[in-house]
Design a protein around this motif. Sequence first.
Motif, short mmCIF file in Angstrom:
data_model
loop_
_atom_site.label_atom_id
_atom_site.label_comp_id
_atom_site.label_asym_id
_atom_site.label_seq_id
_atom_site.Cartn_x
_atom_site.Cartn_y
_atom_site.Cartn_z
N GLY A 87 -0.42 -23.26 -20.70
CA GLY A 87 -0.31 -23.23 -22.16
C GLY A 87 1.13 -23.24 -22.63
N CYS A 88 1.87 -22.17 -22.31
CA CYS A 88 3.25 -22.04 -22.81
C CYS A 88 4.30 -22.49 -21.81
N GLY A 89 3.90 -22.78 -20.61
CA GLY A 89 4.86 -23.25 -19.61
C GLY A 89 5.64 -22.14 -18.92
N HIS A 90 5.33 -20.89 -19.21
CA HIS A 90 6.03 -19.78 -18.59
C HIS A 90 5.77 -19.75 -17.08
N VAL A 91 6.81 -19.40 -16.31
CA VAL A 91 6.70 -19.32 -14.86
C VAL A 91 6.85 -17.87 -14.43
N TRP A 92 5.98 -17.42 -13.59
CA TRP A 92 6.05 -16.05 -13.08
C TRP A 92 5.62 -16.03 -11.62
N ARG A 93 5.84 -14.91 -11.01
CA ARG A 93 5.45 -14.75 -9.61
C ARG A 93 4.46 -13.60 -9.47
N GLN A 94 3.77 -13.56 -8.36
CA GLN A 94 2.79 -12.49 -8.12
C GLN A 94 3.46 -11.12 -8.15
N ASP A 95 2.72 -10.16 -8.67
CA ASP A 95 3.22 -8.80 -8.80
C ASP A 95 3.27 -8.12 -7.43
N THR A 96 4.44 -7.62 -7.06
CA THR A 96 4.60 -6.94 -5.76
C THR A 96 5.07 -5.49 -5.95
N THR A 97 4.84 -4.93 -7.13
CA THR A 97 5.32 -3.57 -7.36
C THR A 97 4.61 -2.53 -6.49
N LYS A 98 3.39 -2.84 -6.02
CA LYS A 98 2.72 -1.91 -5.10
C LYS A 98 3.44 -1.86 -3.76
N ALA A 99 4.06 -2.95 -3.38
CA ALA A 99 4.74 -3.02 -2.09
C ALA A 99 6.14 -2.44 -2.15
N ALA A 100 6.85 -2.68 -3.24
CA ALA A 100 8.23 -2.22 -3.35
C ALA A 100 8.65 -2.30 -4.81
N ALA A 101 9.64 -1.51 -5.15
CA ALA A 101 10.19 -1.55 -6.50
C ALA A 101 10.93 -2.87 -6.71
N PRO A 102 11.11 -3.29 -7.95
CA PRO A 102 11.86 -4.52 -8.20
C PRO A 102 13.26 -4.46 -7.59
N ARG A 103 13.65 -5.54 -6.92
CA ARG A 103 14.96 -5.69 -6.30
C ARG A 103 15.19 -4.74 -5.12
N ALA A 104 14.17 -3.99 -4.74
CA ALA A 104 14.32 -3.08 -3.60
C ALA A 104 14.31 -3.85 -2.29
N LYS A 105 14.98 -3.29 -1.29
CA LYS A 105 15.03 -3.90 0.04
C LYS A 105 14.17 -3.15 1.05
N ILE A 106 13.56 -2.05 0.62
CA ILE A 106 12.74 -1.24 1.51
C ILE A 106 11.37 -1.06 0.87
N SER A 107 10.32 -1.21 1.65
CA SER A 107 8.97 -1.04 1.12
C SER A 107 8.72 0.41 0.76
N ARG A 108 7.67 0.64 -0.01
CA ARG A 108 7.36 2.02 -0.40
C ARG A 108 6.96 2.86 0.82
N SER A 109 6.26 2.26 1.78
CA SER A 109 5.94 2.99 3.01
C SER A 109 7.18 3.31 3.80
N GLY A 110 8.13 2.38 3.82
CA GLY A 110 9.40 2.64 4.50
C GLY A 110 10.18 3.77 3.85
N LEU A 111 10.16 3.81 2.51
CA LEU A 111 10.84 4.90 1.81
C LEU A 111 10.17 6.24 2.09
N ARG A 112 8.84 6.25 2.11
CA ARG A 112 8.13 7.49 2.41
C ARG A 112 8.46 7.97 3.82
N TRP A 113 8.48 7.04 4.79
CA TRP A 113 8.84 7.41 6.16
C TRP A 113 10.26 7.97 6.22
N ALA A 114 11.18 7.34 5.51
CA ALA A 114 12.57 7.79 5.52
C ALA A 114 12.71 9.17 4.89
N LEU A 115 12.00 9.41 3.79
CA LEU A 115 12.10 10.69 3.10
C LEU A 115 11.51 11.82 3.95
N VAL A 116 10.39 11.56 4.59
CA VAL A 116 9.81 12.56 5.50
C VAL A 116 10.75 12.83 6.66
#
Length: 435
Positions: A87-116
């Motif tokens: 319709g409007c021509g907007h381009v987006w990508r699949q949402d990956t916020t469950k896997a990692a925060a935006p621009r993050a280099k470590i997954s959420r599971s990796g952060l949890r492992w590191a914090l523990v």
Amino acid sequence: MSDVTFTAPDLTTFTGLDELGLEVTGQWLEPERAVLACRVVEPDEWCRRCGCQGIPRDTVTRRLAHEPFGWRPTTLLVTIRRYRCTGCGHVWRQDTTKAAAPRAKISRSGLRWALVGLVCQHLSMARIAEGLAVSWNTANDAVLAEGRQQLIDDPHRLDGVRVVGVDEHCWRHTRRGDKFVTVIIDLTPVRDGTGAARLLDMIDGRSKQAFKTWLADRDQAWRDAIEVVAMDGFSGFKTATTEELPDATTVMDPFHVVRLAGEALDQCRRRVQQRLHGRRGRKNDPLYRARRTLHTGADLLTDRQQTRLEALFAGDEHVEVEATWGIYQRMIAAYREPDRAKGRVLMQQLIDSISAGVPGALTEVISLGRTLKKRAEDVLAYFAWPGTSNGPTEALNGRLEHLRGLALGFRNLTHYIARALLETGGFRPRLHPGL
């Protein structure tokens, strides 16, 4: 095990990627590392601007450091589909916020492992960075940000505090800058017998104003709930508590009171040593050989130690040391008295006996008497509040010393405070209920 029904291997579940909204599509294993190719499970094909359906345009790959398995660094190569709106021509990508925060280099599971690993297993940041196969700065920035968001900035972290301990701590051993900070400890679990003490906060500097400002920043309901504040002999902490917590009881804990008497005993021993020999003690000098025995409680002396003390006090040349040692032993006996009421009476008698009428030769006892008379109310308050002691505060200071050694020292105080709160802030049950 004979009755167990085995199912087909599921690498996605085994690596915990289903919690991140990912699915494993391939793997590449090497002795030093593992790489898992993944894709995002949810299609996410509807435009976020106009709501029209999008059509696949292309794919991009995102690399994330993940929780290591067997200390083998694991990297996720996530294939992300991009869509273009019809319709409007907007381009987006699949949402990956469950896997990692935006621009993050470590997954959420990796952060949890590191914090523990940082909080529960007391790993160094270098070891965590090695396990994640990222740089030290990347691991440090991500883990501290996660720890602050999940733990340190928890608005309920200070709830339920009724007994507080305050002391100073040397956070670095350099000649530049202020080396000391004020540490504030929650002693409520220790007094209630429900757990260990925990660090509440750490303030730059050691002064009345530093502690007073921290107390003033707390809300009135929190301050009204504080019943006892345990501290050392520093009058600044006493004044700050009196001004900001007028209803709280100040307790000068036994550790610091006994240390005052122990320092008086050591000063007396050194003074007599200099007067008799004109030099510092040497290994064959009686006073120097007995320096540790003098600090042992009378009820814990071995036969050999008892004989050594009897020989030391046999002549009149050590009579001043013997008198000071007697004061020290009376103080220990008062604190070790099982009957709290009787212990208070013994301590009151001791303070009265050294507050006036002490021979002028016992200069150390006179100085000790002035200090104890000035803080008599705080010293005697311990017997009305059993279990209130700054001993756990000193134990936390020891853990902070271990932290500083583990990190080979700190230069940034903000970084040190964050690491100290994670190390000794009592966050373990929230990080992992099974630990």
